[in-house]
Scaffold this motif. Structure first.
Motif, PDB file in Angstrom:
ATOM      1  N   ARG A   1       0.828  -1.210   0.000  1.00 33.49           N
ATOM      2  CA  ARG A   1       0.000   0.000   0.000  1.00 33.49           C
ATOM      3  C   ARG A   1       0.861   1.257   0.000  1.00 33.49           C
ATOM      4  O   ARG A   1       0.477   2.285  -0.575  1.00 33.49           O
ATOM      5  CB  ARG A   1      -0.940  -0.007   1.203  1.00 33.49           C
TER       6      ARG A   1
ATOM      7  N   GLN B   1      -3.061   7.364  -1.765  1.00 33.33           N
ATOM      8  CA  GLN B   1      -3.126   6.529  -0.566  1.00 33.33           C
ATOM      9  C   GLN B   1      -4.340   6.815   0.321  1.00 33.33           C
ATOM     10  O   GLN B   1      -4.965   5.874   0.826  1.00 33.33           O
ATOM     11  CB  GLN B   1      -1.823   6.653   0.228  1.00 33.33           C
TER      12      GLN B   1
ATOM     13  N   ALA C   1      -7.263   4.972  -1.162  1.00 30.33           N
ATOM     14  CA  ALA C   1      -7.132   3.522  -1.017  1.00 30.33           C
ATOM     15  C   ALA C   1      -7.491   3.085   0.401  1.00 30.33           C
ATOM     16  O   ALA C   1      -8.117   2.030   0.598  1.00 30.33           O
ATOM     17  CB  ALA C   1      -5.710   3.087  -1.368  1.00 30.33           C
ATOM     18  N   GLU C   2      -7.117   3.888   1.393  1.00 35.21           N
ATOM     19  CA  GLU C   2      -7.461   3.557   2.775  1.00 35.21           C
ATOM     20  C   GLU C   2      -8.972   3.619   2.996  1.00 35.21           C
ATOM     21  O   GLU C   2      -9.551   2.761   3.679  1.00 35.21           O
ATOM     22  CB  GLU C   2      -6.749   4.522   3.723  1.00 35.21           C
TER      23      GLU C   2
ATOM     24  N   ALA D   1       1.044  -3.105  -5.908  1.00 30.19           N
ATOM     25  CA  ALA D   1       0.162  -2.352  -5.014  1.00 30.19           C
ATOM     26  C   ALA D   1      -1.272  -2.379  -5.513  1.00 30.19           C
ATOM     27  O   ALA D   1      -2.216  -2.489  -4.725  1.00 30.19           O
ATOM     28  CB  ALA D   1       0.656  -0.910  -4.900  1.00 30.19           C
TER      29      ALA D   1
ATOM     30  N   GLU E   1      -2.734  -5.679  -4.737  1.00 25.13           N
ATOM     31  CA  GLU E   1      -3.005  -5.784  -3.301  1.00 25.13           C
ATOM     32  C   GLU E   1      -4.326  -5.118  -2.954  1.00 25.13           C
ATOM     33  O   GLU E   1      -5.064  -5.608  -2.093  1.00 25.13           O
ATOM     34  CB  GLU E   1      -1.857  -5.135  -2.513  1.00 25.13           C
ATOM     35  N   ARG E   2      -4.651  -4.023  -3.624  1.00 26.46           N
ATOM     36  CA  ARG E   2      -5.938  -3.362  -3.382  1.00 26.46           C
ATOM     37  C   ARG E   2      -7.107  -4.308  -3.596  1.00 26.46           C
ATOM     38  O   ARG E   2      -8.126  -4.237  -2.903  1.00 26.46           O
ATOM     39  CB  ARG E   2      -6.109  -2.174  -4.340  1.00 26.46           C
TER      40      ARG E   2
END
Length: 282
Positions: free
Chosen positions: A83, A91, A94-95, A139, A142-143
């Motif tokens: 991340r 970012q 994404a959080e 990344a 991973e999301r």
């Protein structure tokens, strides 16, 4: 070895991962090469990850956990590491995306990131000429793990027909990307609709946007410009976005008809032409 000893574990998630990897490896009395032999990689790769020159993968992390008996430590850390490879401006979104209970998105140009295949994502991200393309791709993949949760967010994606027709990465990549979209046909948590070209003018000619809803926090609208992203919880903006999304859903094909269109485009535009057509013999 100087670079390893100089590593600051507080500098970033990647630095902390490398520091912990070295600490646990040495506690087991293993050289980089010996650990590499155990987890089926080179000692050079182990060293590059310890010194933050390479981004660890989830598979690498799971093998390290198994080899060193670290009770899932590196499998947990790698999520933070990956991340952290996202662009700084992205970012925060994404959080929030990872916390959302409902995600609705309209995409005018590209397949939504959570639905992209790795090779499609690589082709998209490469257009920005990044310094570490592998890290960005990892990344983005991973999301997508939020869709693999026991109870993932309910998600609704409306893709403009142009998304299906734009050959990102070439025909083979597109064929596999459209096949990936079709995997969600009848899916419990993810629904995909296509806004056909025949819809003409529509409620979001201004471009793509996402709506995030939460159990205990205000709804958020997310948009992007050329170089950054923007989130707002302004009630008027959220209300307008929700109204526009409802209109887009009404103008889009049904989930079933959308799947039929995706199938047709996949076969007619990106069909496998590697096999020569049969020729009749007179």
């Amino acid at each position: 070895m100087a670079n390893i000893h100089a590593l600051d574990p507080t500098a970033s998630p990647l630095d902390y991962y490398g520091w912990e990897l070295r600490r646990h490896r040495e506690a087991h009395g293993l050289t980089q090469g010996q650990l590499g032999d155990i987890i089926f990689c080179t000692g050079s790769l182990v060293g590059q990850i310890e010194t933050t020159k390479k981004i660890p993968t989830r598979e690498f992390s799971e093998r390290v956990d198994a080899a060193l008996g670290t009770d899932g430590l590196f499998s947990r850390l790698v999520g933070l590491v990956l991340r952290s490879q996202l662009p700084t401006w992205f970012q925060p979104y994404a959080e929030m995306e990872a916390r959302a209970t409902y995600i609705s998105t309209y995409q005018a140009q590209l397949v939504y990131g959570l639905l992209q295949t790795e090779e499609y994502a690589r082709a998209v991200l490469a257009t920005g000429m990044p310094d570490d393309l592998d890290g960005l791709v990892a990344a983005r993949m991973e999301r997508q793990r939020i869709l693999e949760r026991e109870q993932p967010p309910l998600a609704w994606a409306i893709l403009d027909e142009a998304v299906l027709l734009r050959p990102i990465g070439g025909p083979d990549v597109m064929r596999r990307q459209l096949a990936r979209l079709l995997e969600f046909t009848g899916h419990r948590w993810m629904h995909i609709q296509v806004l056909p070209n025949s819809a003409g003018e529509h409620a979001s000619l201004a471009g793509s946007f996402n709506l995030l809803r939460f159990d205990d926090d205000p709804d958020i609208v997310y948009t992007e410009d050329l170089i950054s992203g923007h989130m707002t919880a302004n009630p008027d903006t959220v209300r307008e976005a929700a109204l526009r999304y409802a209109r887009l859903q009404a103008a889009a094909l049904s989930v079933e008809d959308s799947a039929a269109l995706i199938t047709r485009v996949m076969e007619e535009r990106y069909g496998d032409r590697s096999q020569p057509a049969e020729r009749t013999v007179a």
